[in-house]
Scaffold this motif. Structure first.
Motif, PDB file in Angstrom:
ATOM      1  N   ASP A 466     -58.962  23.762 -26.444  1.00  0.00           N
ATOM      2  CA  ASP A 466     -60.310  23.210 -26.510  1.00  0.00           C
ATOM      3  C   ASP A 466     -61.377  24.305 -26.514  1.00  0.00           C
ATOM      4  OD1 ASP A 466     -59.917  24.108 -23.973  1.00  0.00           O
ATOM      5  OD2 ASP A 466     -60.704  22.322 -22.957  1.00  0.00           O
ATOM      6  N   ALA A 467     -60.974  25.563 -26.743  1.00  0.00           N
ATOM      7  CA  ALA A 467     -61.949  26.654 -26.732  1.00  0.00           C
ATOM      8  C   ALA A 467     -62.953  26.475 -27.859  1.00  0.00           C
ATOM      9  CB  ALA A 467     -61.228  27.992 -26.889  1.00  0.00           C
ATOM     10  N   GLY A 468     -64.207  26.827 -27.612  1.00  0.00           N
ATOM     11  CA  GLY A 468     -65.245  26.659 -28.619  1.00  0.00           C
ATOM     12  C   GLY A 468     -65.647  27.991 -29.218  1.00  0.00           C
ATOM     13  N   THR A 469     -66.660  27.952 -30.088  1.00  0.00           N
ATOM     14  CA  THR A 469     -67.093  29.135 -30.818  1.00  0.00           C
ATOM     15  C   THR A 469     -67.500  30.266 -29.890  1.00  0.00           C
ATOM     16  OG1 THR A 469     -67.865  27.736 -32.606  1.00  0.00           O
ATOM     17  CG2 THR A 469     -68.742  29.966 -32.530  1.00  0.00           C
ATOM     18  N   GLY A 470     -68.288  29.965 -28.893  1.00  0.00           N
ATOM     19  CA  GLY A 470     -68.857  30.991 -28.038  1.00  0.00           C
ATOM     20  C   GLY A 470     -67.827  31.887 -27.400  1.00  0.00           C
ATOM     21  N   GLU A 471     -66.707  31.330 -26.998  1.00  0.00           N
ATOM     22  CA  GLU A 471     -65.698  32.104 -26.277  1.00  0.00           C
ATOM     23  C   GLU A 471     -65.106  33.215 -27.134  1.00  0.00           C
ATOM     24  OE1 GLU A 471     -61.638  31.446 -23.643  1.00  0.00           O
ATOM     25  OE2 GLU A 471     -62.795  29.728 -24.368  1.00  0.00           O
ATOM     26  N   TYR A 472     -65.077  33.012 -28.462  1.00  0.00           N
ATOM     27  CA  TYR A 472     -64.412  33.973 -29.322  1.00  0.00           C
ATOM     28  C   TYR A 472     -65.368  34.822 -30.146  1.00  0.00           C
ATOM     29  CZ  TYR A 472     -60.409  31.133 -28.129  1.00  0.00           C
ATOM     30  OH  TYR A 472     -59.446  30.462 -27.441  1.00  0.00           O
ATOM     31  N   THR A 473     -66.651  34.537 -30.080  1.00  0.00           N
ATOM     32  CA  THR A 473     -67.597  35.230 -30.940  1.00  0.00           C
ATOM     33  C   THR A 473     -67.531  36.738 -30.758  1.00  0.00           C
ATOM     34  OG1 THR A 473     -69.078  33.341 -31.039  1.00  0.00           O
ATOM     35  CG2 THR A 473     -70.029  35.493 -31.538  1.00  0.00           C
ATOM     36  N   ALA A 474     -67.636  37.211 -29.537  1.00  0.00           N
ATOM     37  CA  ALA A 474     -67.642  38.648 -29.291  1.00  0.00           C
ATOM     38  C   ALA A 474     -66.292  39.268 -29.623  1.00  0.00           C
ATOM     39  CB  ALA A 474     -68.003  38.918 -27.835  1.00  0.00           C
ATOM     40  N   ALA A 475     -65.204  38.590 -29.262  1.00  0.00           N
ATOM     41  CA  ALA A 475     -63.873  39.161 -29.452  1.00  0.00           C
ATOM     42  C   ALA A 475     -63.438  39.165 -30.908  1.00  0.00           C
ATOM     43  CB  ALA A 475     -62.861  38.387 -28.615  1.00  0.00           C
ATOM     44  N   ALA A 476     -64.023  38.280 -31.745  1.00  0.00           N
ATOM     45  CA  ALA A 476     -63.606  38.202 -33.141  1.00  0.00           C
ATOM     46  C   ALA A 476     -63.802  39.530 -33.859  1.00  0.00           C
ATOM     47  CB  ALA A 476     -64.379  37.097 -33.858  1.00  0.00           C
ATOM     48  N   ALA A 477     -64.767  40.316 -33.387  1.00  0.00           N
ATOM     49  CA  ALA A 477     -65.002  41.622 -33.998  1.00  0.00           C
ATOM     50  C   ALA A 477     -63.866  42.586 -33.694  1.00  0.00           C
ATOM     51  CB  ALA A 477     -66.326  42.199 -33.502  1.00  0.00           C
ATOM     52  N   HIS A 478     -63.005  42.233 -32.751  1.00  0.00           N
ATOM     53  CA  HIS A 478     -61.934  43.137 -32.325  1.00  0.00           C
ATOM     54  C   HIS A 478     -60.547  42.636 -32.740  1.00  0.00           C
ATOM     55  CE1 HIS A 478     -65.006  45.204 -30.091  1.00  0.00           C
ATOM     56  NE2 HIS A 478     -65.319  44.088 -29.465  1.00  0.00           N
ATOM     57  N   LEU A 479     -60.503  41.787 -33.752  1.00  0.00           N
ATOM     58  CA  LEU A 479     -59.209  41.327 -34.258  1.00  0.00           C
ATOM     59  C   LEU A 479     -58.517  42.419 -35.050  1.00  0.00           C
ATOM     60  CD1 LEU A 479     -60.115  37.720 -35.499  1.00  0.00           C
ATOM     61  CD2 LEU A 479     -58.784  38.331 -33.461  1.00  0.00           C
TER      62      LEU A 479
END
Length: 566
Positions: A466-479
């Motif tokens: 159920d994770a939403g956009t906000g939780e992954y926004t910062a980390a997405a740059a580190h994929l």
């Protein structure tokens, strides 16, 4: 997703609607060039400039807070801000939405269609699995889709079958092996007919009796139908294929007189050497035979009645026929006759042809007895898969179930990865390879995603459904670059589904599944997924979860299972 965002961003710089811009967009040939590319060739007329100049002027004028533009020859390449878009992409993917392009459209798909009294051969696999995949794809795209197994249970071949039984049939042998013995009788008929001129007329007479309801002919026909259906149902069960309706050619027997009458009333039937045909000279085709000299019906007569029934009774808006390429002229004739009859829906009938399947370079022929039983191939594939499992992972639980999924999946994928019009030379050894463009490779990649997720679950703060956009926004740059490429590829699923439905081509999804598997394996090899940094770990596990779901969803549409462990 990416195309729509890019189209909206370009809308102020290109004199086209956003949807039209989206239809032009492409993926650049290398990631270093950007995420999305706009070719400017079609803009030359409106801009009155060369495509290279147009690309340069758009790139120079382009301004967006989360995208950059650069010209590369006649292309405008856009690069997305990973931190801004990555979380939104993950959130969109989690919702698993696809465009409902088929909403309000009812389609009937004619598929499989084996002939009664013949073994279910490897050659039947193509119509069955191409049809099943297209059924699943249309259904996901919102179509009201209906599958029909149009059994070959009528025609002169039954006259031949009955004539052969009357001459050489042995009830004890038939009882022991109904399908095998029926095939032997059919093959013997064609062998004997080469030097016995009385056989063909005898077969025609038996079919005439069958059409007229002769009691003996009807009883023998019913026997062949019943034993064949028992065999077919068993094979469909192993392939996990279901039909909404099983309606053989015989179902339309009482519907053919109305077709013949309509053709006569419209003045379309003409006599030709004692037979009745519809001339198609104006269509550049030979005449379509409707009634033979002896008054019996033929394949086109039944297909005309079938199409009219599907439109008038089943209320189909579209009628799809998954039938071999060798029947191309037949369907062109049938559709042309429907048009001459005034059926304005004839242009919504579509033949989806496919190429031959050979086995080790040999074409199969029922008449000559050159047929490879599908069951034998499935059994051997499962045995080989089990041997590989015993060698590589002897402690695997439910090995037999996994071997069944891998063996049968290998055969299905080995077919569907090919463009349907291509001729397929089937090789069991190639299909079961765990490396390369095979079903086992994609299945193994799915199992790898589940293994990674299991390891991640043992670590606190794993991926949350159920994770939403906000939780992954910062980390997405580190994929990492490989993770970003995988994420972009996952967003292409709706586009690939729509393309596959539009072209009637399951290979689009099979190839997409291969691309996702290869992309995930690159991500797996280049990035540490279960890392110590919580936010990065959660984002990478989430990406792994989405990749696994996409692989399972895509293979599921193709009729292939995805074991969680292999």
């Amino acid at each position: 997703m990416l195309y729509q965002w890019a189209a909206n961003a370009l809308n102020n710089y290109v004199p086209l609607k956003a949807d039209d811009i989206s239809g032009l967009l492409e993926i650049p040939p290398s990631p270093e060039m950007g995420d999305v590319a706009l070719p400017c060739f079609v803009l030359a007329k409106s801009f009155r400039k060369a495509p290279q100049e147009i690309a340069r002027s758009i790139a120079e004028a382009f301004s967006h807070p989360h995208m950059t533009a650069a010209a590369a020859g006649p292309y405008v390449n856009l690069t997305f801000d990973r931190e801004f878009y990555g979380g939104m992409m993950m959130d969109e993917l989690a919702q698993e939405k696809v465009p409902q392009t088929g909403k309000g459209i009812k389609a009937v798909i004619d598929m499989s269609s084996p002939n009664i009294a013949k073994p279910f051969g490897i050659g039947h696999l193509r119509s069955t699995m191409i049809g099943a995949a297209l059924y699943n794809m249309h259904k996901l795209a919102g179509y009201d889709i209906v599958s029909v197994n149009h059994l070959g249970d009528w025609g002169t071949q039954f006259g031949k079958q009955i004539a052969a039984y009357k001459r050489w049939g042995n009830d004890d042998l038939l009882a022991a092996d109904p399908i095998g013995e029926s095939l032997k009788l059919y093959v013997r008929f064609h062998e004997e007919a080469e030097h016995d001129d009385t056989l063909e007329p005898e077969a025609r007479e038996w079919f005439r009796k069958l059409e007229e309801g002769d009691e003996e002919a009807r009883a023998l026909w019913t026997y062949f139908v019943n034993v064949s259906m028992k065999e077919f149902d068993r094979m469909y069960g192993r392939l996990n294929v279901r039909f909404d309706y099983t309606l053989g050619e015989s179902f339309y027997n009482d519907k053919m007189p109305a077709v013949v009458k309509a053709l006569k009333d419209k003045g379309l039937l003409v006599e030709s050497d004692g037979a009745l045909v519809v001339r198609l000279d104006d269509e550049g085709m030979p005449p379509c035979l409707i009634l033979k000299k002896d008054g019996t019906t033929i394949y086109p007569t039944r297909d005309l009645a079938t199409a009219i029934y599907r439109h008038d009774v089943m209320k189909a808006d579209r009628i799809l026929y998954v039938v071999g390429n060798e029947q191309r002229l037949h369907f062109q004739q049938v559709f042309a006759v429907l048009g001459k009859m005034g059926m304005d829906w004839a242009d919504r009938c579509t033949h989806l042809p496919f190429g031959l399947m050979k086995f080790e370079g040999k074409k199969m022929s029922t008449r000559r007895g050159k047929i490879v039983k599908l069951e034998d191939v499935l059994d051997e594939a499962v045995e080989r898969a089990l041997a590989i499992i015993n060698e590589k992972n002897p402690g695997l639980e439910q090995k037999e179930r996994v071997a069944e999924a891998v063996g049968i999946g290998a055969i299905i994928f080995g077919d569907l990865k090919n463009h349907r019009l291509n001729e397929v030379d089937f090789s069991l050894e190639d299909a079961l390879n765990f490396d390369g463009e095979t079903g086992p490779y994609v299945q193994y990649t799915y199992a790898r995603t589940q293994s990674v997720l299991a390891k991640g679950a043992a670590v606190k703060d794993g991926p949350a459904d159920d994770a939403g956009t906000g939780e992954y926004t910062a980390a997405a740059a580190h994929l990492g670059d490989s993770g970003w490429e995988l994420l972009k590829l996952l967003t292409r699923f709706p586009d690939q589904l729509e393309r596959g439905v539009r072209s009637g081509e399951p290979s689009v999804l099979a190839r997409y599944a291969l691309d996702v598997a290869q992309s995930f394996n690159q991500f797996y090899n280049k990035e540490r997924i279960v890392t110590d940094e919580t936010s990065v770990r959660k984002a990478r596990l989430r990406l792994t979860q989405l990749a696994g779901r996409t692989i399972a969803r895509t293979l599921g549409l193709l009729g292939i299972q995805t074991p969680e462990r292999m």
